[in-house]
Design a protein around this motif. Structure first.
Motif, PDB file in Angstrom:
ATOM      1  N   THR A   1       3.326  30.085 -27.036  1.00  9.81           N
ATOM      2  CA  THR A   1       4.664  30.452 -26.591  1.00  9.81           C
ATOM      3  C   THR A   1       4.701  30.628 -25.081  1.00  9.81           C
ATOM      4  O   THR A   1       5.622  30.155 -24.410  1.00  9.81           O
ATOM      5  CB  THR A   1       5.114  31.751 -27.279  1.00  9.81           C
ATOM      6  N   ALA A   2       3.699  31.284 -24.533  1.00 10.40           N
ATOM      7  CA  ALA A   2       3.641  31.487 -23.080  1.00 10.40           C
ATOM      8  C   ALA A   2       3.438  30.178 -22.339  1.00 10.40           C
ATOM      9  O   ALA A   2       3.962  29.985 -21.236  1.00 10.40           O
ATOM     10  CB  ALA A   2       2.507  32.452 -22.737  1.00 10.40           C
TER      11      ALA A   2
ATOM     12  N   GLY B   1       6.959  28.778 -22.355  1.00 14.14           N
ATOM     13  CA  GLY B   1       8.091  29.647 -22.055  1.00 14.14           C
ATOM     14  C   GLY B   1       8.541  29.617 -20.613  1.00 14.14           C
ATOM     15  O   GLY B   1       7.796  29.227 -19.706  1.00 14.14           O
ATOM     16  N   ARG B   2       9.769  30.088 -20.414  1.00  9.89           N
ATOM     17  CA  ARG B   2      10.356  30.096 -19.070  1.00  9.89           C
ATOM     18  C   ARG B   2      10.644  31.503 -18.565  1.00  9.89           C
ATOM     19  O   ARG B   2      11.060  31.652 -17.415  1.00  9.89           O
ATOM     20  CB  ARG B   2      11.650  29.281 -19.071  1.00  9.89           C
ATOM     21  N   ASP B   3      10.453  32.522 -19.415  1.00  5.51           N
ATOM     22  CA  ASP B   3      10.780  33.874 -18.969  1.00  5.51           C
ATOM     23  C   ASP B   3       9.671  34.420 -18.064  1.00  5.51           C
ATOM     24  O   ASP B   3       8.627  33.789 -17.869  1.00  5.51           O
ATOM     25  CB  ASP B   3      11.031  34.799 -20.164  1.00  5.51           C
TER      26      ASP B   3
ATOM     27  N   ALA C   1       6.165  34.894 -19.720  1.00  8.81           N
ATOM     28  CA  ALA C   1       5.450  33.628 -19.892  1.00  8.81           C
ATOM     29  C   ALA C   1       4.883  33.144 -18.564  1.00  8.81           C
ATOM     30  O   ALA C   1       3.739  32.677 -18.492  1.00  8.81           O
ATOM     31  CB  ALA C   1       6.375  32.579 -20.490  1.00  8.81           C
TER      32      ALA C   1
END
Length: 305
Positions: free
Chosen positions: A186-187, A190-192, A195
């Motif tokens: 997920t990391a 991810g874009r957050d 992450a």
């Protein structure tokens, strides 16, 4: 890789906050403790362990390696001292361990260190009154991820070669994870902010290396090894990793991995169980229940061997 400003600030703040948190509790347990034994013989404080046992006991007992959390990049073994003391007082021997933090190390480095700690336990079983057939591993948060990864490596020649480690001769008696991290796919995508932080400090620019990502992400390892039985504990009021722990439970169910899964709820409206509550607040009745159930599960696994 040297830690950046955010990692250094995180470490400093967590150290200050955690020391204040435990100093206020002043937890006391009836145990004997050996402090800061170096399990790699190199003098590094990252390669030290504390050994806890019931006070005055010479009995051969199962031994639990405790792996602290801290988002892979921070914290030290002292945050698990209360849990270690409780488990030892309840009749186990406990090895509370330090290991190298990321980004200075990576997953492969940490696995090699933790297997060194496990082999130290194996080699010193007679002197320390450890049961060599009763070696257990327990971790919380990022340390829970490491514990789950150790379980996979122990049962997989492929992963042993990939990480460059030797399995324990008598195997692992049991593995437990409290409110664990479980995967980094997920990391990698991810874009957050979280992450991005993990990509920089934990994945070390290897987010496109699918073999590496899969080999450190528990749900993607289940087809590469005969995964052992696991004890998972969490709480629905964990604001950080409850959903992740529950997803792993559901994945284990779907893949037919035998495991015990426990969710704990607060017994008081004045108290909310948080992330790794059984480590940060081991004197709470909910934590006592969780840690006792964890220890009982380990004892049950030992009895089956």
């Amino acid at each position: 890789m040297k830690p950046g400003l955010l990692v250094r600030w995180t470490r400093k703040k967590q150290l200050k906050d955690n020391r204040a948190h435990f100093a206020a509790k002043n937890l006391q347990y009836s145990v004997d403790v050996q402090k800061d034994l170096n399990y790699m013989g190199d003098g590094s404080p990252f390669h030290t362990m504390d050994i806890y046992g019931p006070r005055g006991s010479d009995e051969v007992l199962p031994v639990i390696l405790l792996i602290h959390g801290g988002g892979y990049v921070s914290c030290e073994k002292f945050i698990n001292a209360g849990q270690a003391g409780f488990l030892a007082q309840e009749g186990a021997r406990v090895v509370n361990v330090n290991y190298s933090l990321q980004p200075e190390a990576d997953f492969i480095d940490v696995m090699r260190e933790l297997f060194c700690a496990l082999h130290w336990i194996e080699q010193n079983a007679a002197a320390q009154r450890f049961d060599p057939k009763g070696i257990c591993v327990s971790g919380d948060s990022g340390g829970g991820h490491y514990a789950l990864l150790i379980a996979a490596i122990q049962n997989s020649p492929y992963l042993q070669e990939y990480f460059g480690v030797e399995p324990l001769a008598a195997g692992l008696c049991g593995v437990a994870a409290s409110c664990p991290m479980t995967e980094l796919r997920t990391a990698a995508a991810g874009r957050d902010l979280t992450a991005r932080f993990l990509r920089k400090n934990v994945l070390h620019g290897r987010e496109k290396d699918e073999t590496f990502i899969d080999n450190i992400s528990i749900p993607y390892l289940l087809d590469k090894c005969e995964y052992p039985e696991v004890f998972l504990l969490t709480t629905p009021t964990d604001p950080e990793l409850y959903a992740e722990a529950k997803r792993l439970h559901e994945t284990f169910d779907a893949k037919g991995v035998r495991h015990e899964y426990r969710e704990y709820l607060s017994q008081s409206p004045e108290r909310t169980l948080g992330h790794v509550f059984n480590v940060t607040d081991p004197e709470w009745p909910e934590s006592i229940a969780a840690n006792r159930e964890l220890l009982a599960w380990f004892r049950g696994r030992r009895a089956l061997r």
